[in-house]
Design an enzyme around this catalytic site. Structure first.
Site, short mmCIF file in Angstrom:
data_model
loop_
_atom_site.label_atom_id
_atom_site.label_comp_id
_atom_site.label_asym_id
_atom_site.label_seq_id
_atom_site.Cartn_x
_atom_site.Cartn_y
_atom_site.Cartn_z
N LYS A 176 10.27 -34.05 13.97
CA LYS A 176 11.25 -34.20 15.05
C LYS A 176 11.12 -33.10 16.10
CE LYS A 176 14.75 -36.58 12.29
NZ LYS A 176 14.60 -38.01 12.42
N GLU A 204 20.55 -29.40 17.49
CA GLU A 204 20.74 -29.93 18.84
C GLU A 204 22.21 -30.26 19.05
OE1 GLU A 204 17.97 -33.24 18.85
OE2 GLU A 204 19.38 -34.58 17.88
N GLU A 260 13.72 -44.33 19.36
CA GLU A 260 15.16 -44.35 19.19
C GLU A 260 15.85 -43.44 20.21
OE1 GLU A 260 15.68 -45.34 14.49
OE2 GLU A 260 15.85 -43.24 15.04
N GLU A 278 14.11 -39.90 18.26
CA GLU A 278 12.87 -39.79 17.49
C GLU A 278 12.08 -41.07 17.69
OE1 GLU A 278 12.87 -40.12 13.30
OE2 GLU A 278 14.47 -41.60 13.23
N ASN A 314 9.84 -43.80 15.48
CA ASN A 314 9.40 -44.24 14.16
C ASN A 314 8.09 -44.98 14.31
OD1 ASN A 314 11.60 -43.13 12.79
ND2 ASN A 314 12.86 -44.92 13.23
N PHE A 353 30.83 -45.80 0.01
CA PHE A 353 29.49 -46.40 0.14
C PHE A 353 28.48 -45.81 -0.84
CE2 PHE A 353 31.67 -46.54 4.21
CZ PHE A 353 31.76 -47.92 4.37
#
Ligand code: ADP
Ligand code: ADP
Ligand code: MG
Length: 662
Positions: free
Chosen positions: A116, A200, A275, A288, A290, A348
């Protein structure tokens, strides 16, 4: 064109790739671990090769075993799917000396984009908007605090090697930085074997919007429009759609152009995704890239009519792209729901076990697609991602795609592990979702207490009551027939019941026999027609002219009905029995305040207290790791530790007592 492709992956994506290979007349080799011995992917492929034990390191991550499998079967190409070795530059370059083509980009592009920090630097040079922040490795907590202060809170502390939402924490204030930093480092180390961290700015209330790109060996780069993936939990996507309601054509073109510019800057080849996050003002920032096929690629396929796996294979075999940017047309709307074995009622957390019942809705060419790699009896294990399948629906417009998704989710019957199907239905039925008001905080903002709090609106409630009464009458009818078998006794008109739903009582009267008309409360009459039989898990009924599906589970002493994102415990009483309800003793719940229990099945990483220790509210007690996520368990009150009942390294069951308080 290739003759034989080995698929270095498992589950739904392996099946997905095999499907396209079959259409192209290419033979396929599946690879499998112990737990995937009888998986659908293995059954679908022409050949299969056993890799080893279930742990990914012994099987799907073993470069040497996978290359060996390709060599022995004579495969001339390899598709890595997503996850596992798909973004491993080292693996892609090892393949280069074997004569097996890697269906993906060059190792150099993977390496450039896989990190990244590095990819952000390249993006900046290519004039792509990036998230403001510090472009370097942060190596100590003190350093992290200083940099965060410079950037301005809130900040995002992220693993440079990160993926799948792991190794990422938000700090809202200086006091949170050092805990966040420590957790991010640990997670990065265990998940990626690389603990480099950067920081960031955290963009608030953002939308996640990404651009699908496709490039060939001849310098042609096109983009296939955007996907919005703002519906996330734990920074992981659960619902995605194409296109996005948030983009006007100007922003779409600007994002598409930047995505293509970035691809050109790294001489990208194959399918890839750039993205972005988009802030409340429509400003977008690169997150980033992918360098692989994305989980949510089907929504792009549905709206463009293209087969991304096919295009990846064609590009890898040296073909030129057969179309240009101007030929790319976006038609209609597509939505994908990721169906996971996870419990929306327990934050979740992943659930494991055997799928004792698995009945997906029917696929319909062009409108309902299911990408799944499981079948009834499959086991969801701790070893891999707990995704069960992807359900994709298409419509002429967003509303039609949503309606089809609702109806398909109602029909999706999965038992044996917890699953999120009705939570997904609750999300897509939410007014804000329908209005397209999305952000990556959607789930945490709209379902702050998890899934428990969803209450049906009265129309849905009445529908559920009608279905329950119909079912109840059918059951009762049979019981009475059995007892009194020579008499064809039928439920009479004017029969009266009381339906209890989440402890709320509603009076119901059958106004017309033959199960047809039911009066709910004082003034709602509903007509319900269904040929449901005892034993059917799905009750499909026509209610006031529309067809609905309800899932029915017996849960003594009543039923659980699942419909439209709502799960309700429901019981039917006679008037007399209902009148006696108020004198029944109430069950007292177990007092859990005197112990620390494990909220999930997992591994106890550490315990920070001993018996006799005094603890304060909010103090760290233990860390439990589940599915590579470390979760800190904090004390919810002041107290003294009486006994510690588990030790680091122990496997914990859900609700297992870790320690007791005095
Ligand atoms: P992102 O990396 O941006 O989250 P995706 O939404 O496409 O991108 O998710 C890919 C993630 O899926 C991987 O990072 C990984 O955590 C997970 N994964 C890896 N392998 C598999 C697999 N075989 N089946 C399901 N999920 C997987
Ligand atoms: P991964 O490789 O794990 O997919 P990403 O960098 O793509 O990591 O981030 C995953 C998700 O985390 C994003 O979709 C977004 O929801 C959130 N996120 C990441 N960085 C930021 C940021 N700077 N501000 C706000 N949200 C962010
Ligand atoms: Mg990402």
């Amino acid at each position: 064109m290739f003759k034989k492709i080995l698929i270095a992956n498992r589950a739904e994506i392996a099946c997905r790739i095999i499907r396209t290979c079959k259409e192209l007349g290419i033979s396929t080799v599946a690879v499998f671990s112990d737990s995937d011995m009888d998986s659908p992917a293995v059954k679908m492929a022409d050949e299969s090769v056993y890799l080893g034990a279930s742990a990914a390191a012994e099987s799907y991550l073993s470069q040497q075993k996978i290359i060996q499998a390709a060599l022995t079967t004579g495969a001339d190409a390899l598709h890595p799917g997503y996850g596992f070795l798909s973004e491993n530059a080292n693996f892609a370059s090892s393949l280069q000396n074997t004569g097996i083509t890697f269906i993906g980009p060059d190792p150099e592009s993977i390496a450039a984009m896989g990190d990244k920090i590095e990819s952000k630097k390249i993006a900046q040079e290519a004039k792509v908007n990036t998230v403001p922040g510090h472009l370097g490795v942060v190596d100590t907590a003190e350093n992290a605090i200083e940099i965060s202060r410079d950037i301005g809170f809130p900040v995002m502390i992220k693993a440079s090697a990160g993926g799948g939402g792991k190794g990422m924490r938000i700090a809202y204030a200086e006091s949170e930085v050092s805990d966040c930093f420590r957790l991010a480092v640990n997670e990065a180390k265990t998940s990626f074997d690389d603990d480099r961290i950067f920081i960031e700015k955290y963009i608030e209330q953002p939308r996640h919007i990404e651009i699908q790109i496709l490039a060939d060996n001849f310098g042609n780069v096109v983009h296939l429009g955007e996907r919005e993936c703002s519906i996330q939990r734990r920074h992981q996507k659960v619902i995605e759609e194409a296109p996005s309601v948030a983009l006007d054509s100007e922003t779409r073109d600007a994002m598409g152009k930047q995505a293509c510019d970035l691809a050109k800057a790294v001489k990208y080849r194959s399918a890839g995704t750039v993205e972005f996050i988009v802030d409340q003002y429509g400003k977008f920032y690169f997150l980033e890239m992918n360098t692989r096929l994305q989980v949510e690629h089907p929504v792009t396929e549905m709206v463009t009519g293209l087969d991304l796996v096919e295009l990846m294979i064609r590009v890898a075999s040296g073909e030129k792209l057969s179309f240009t940017q101007d030929d790319v047309m976006i038609n209609g709307w597509a939505i994908e729901s990721r169906v996971y074995a996870e419990d929306p009622k327990r934050n979740f957390l992943p659930s494991i076990g055997r799928l004792t019942h698995y009945k997906p809705p029917e696929e319909k060419e062009g409108s309902v697609r299911i990408d799944s790699g499981v079948m009834e009896g499959s086991e969801i294990s701790i070893f891999y991602d707990p995704m069960i399948s992807k359900l994709i629906t298409y419509g002429e417009d967003r509303k039609e795609a949503i309606d089809r998704m609702k109806s398909a989710l109602d029909k999706y019957y999965i038992r044996g592990t917890a699953n999120n199907a009705s939570f997904l239905a609750a999300v897509i039925s939410h007014t804000k979702f329908l209005e397209g008001q999305l952000s990556t905080n959607f789930i945490s903002d709209e379902f702050p207490d998890g899934f428990m709090s969803v209450q049906p609106i009265s129309e849905v409630k009445n529908r559920i009551i009608a279905a329950t009464v119909l079912m109840y009458m059918r059951i009762k009818n049979r019981q009475e027939n059995v007892i009194n078998r020579f008499d064809s006794f039928c439920i009479r008109e004017n029969q009266e019941f009381v339906v209890s739903m989440n402890n709320e009582l509603t009076e119901v009267r059958v106004t017309s026999g033959q199960d047809n008309k039911i009066l709910i409360g004082k003034d709602t009459e509903i007509e319900i027609i269904s040929n449901w039989k005892i034993g059917d898990v799905l009750l499909v009924a026509c209610i006031s002219g529309k067809t609905y599906t309800f899932q029915i589970d017996r849960k003594n002493p009543g039923y659980v009905i699942t419909h439209g994102g709502i799960e309700l415990e429901i019981r039917v009483f006679s008037r007399r029995a209902a009148a006696l309800l108020s004198v029944m003793p109430e069950k007292i719940a177990l007092d859990k305040s005197k112990s620390l229990i494990s909220p999930m099945p997992g591994l106890l990483v550490s315990i920070s207290v001993e018996s006799g220790d005094k603890v304060r509210t909010g103090e760290e007690l233990a860390i439990v790791e589940a599915m590579k996520m470390e979760n800190i368990l904090y004390s919810s009150s002041d107290g003294t530790v009486k006994r510690v009942l588990a030790a680091p390294g122990d496997s914990l069951a859900v609700d297992q007592v870790i320690l007791e308080f005095e």
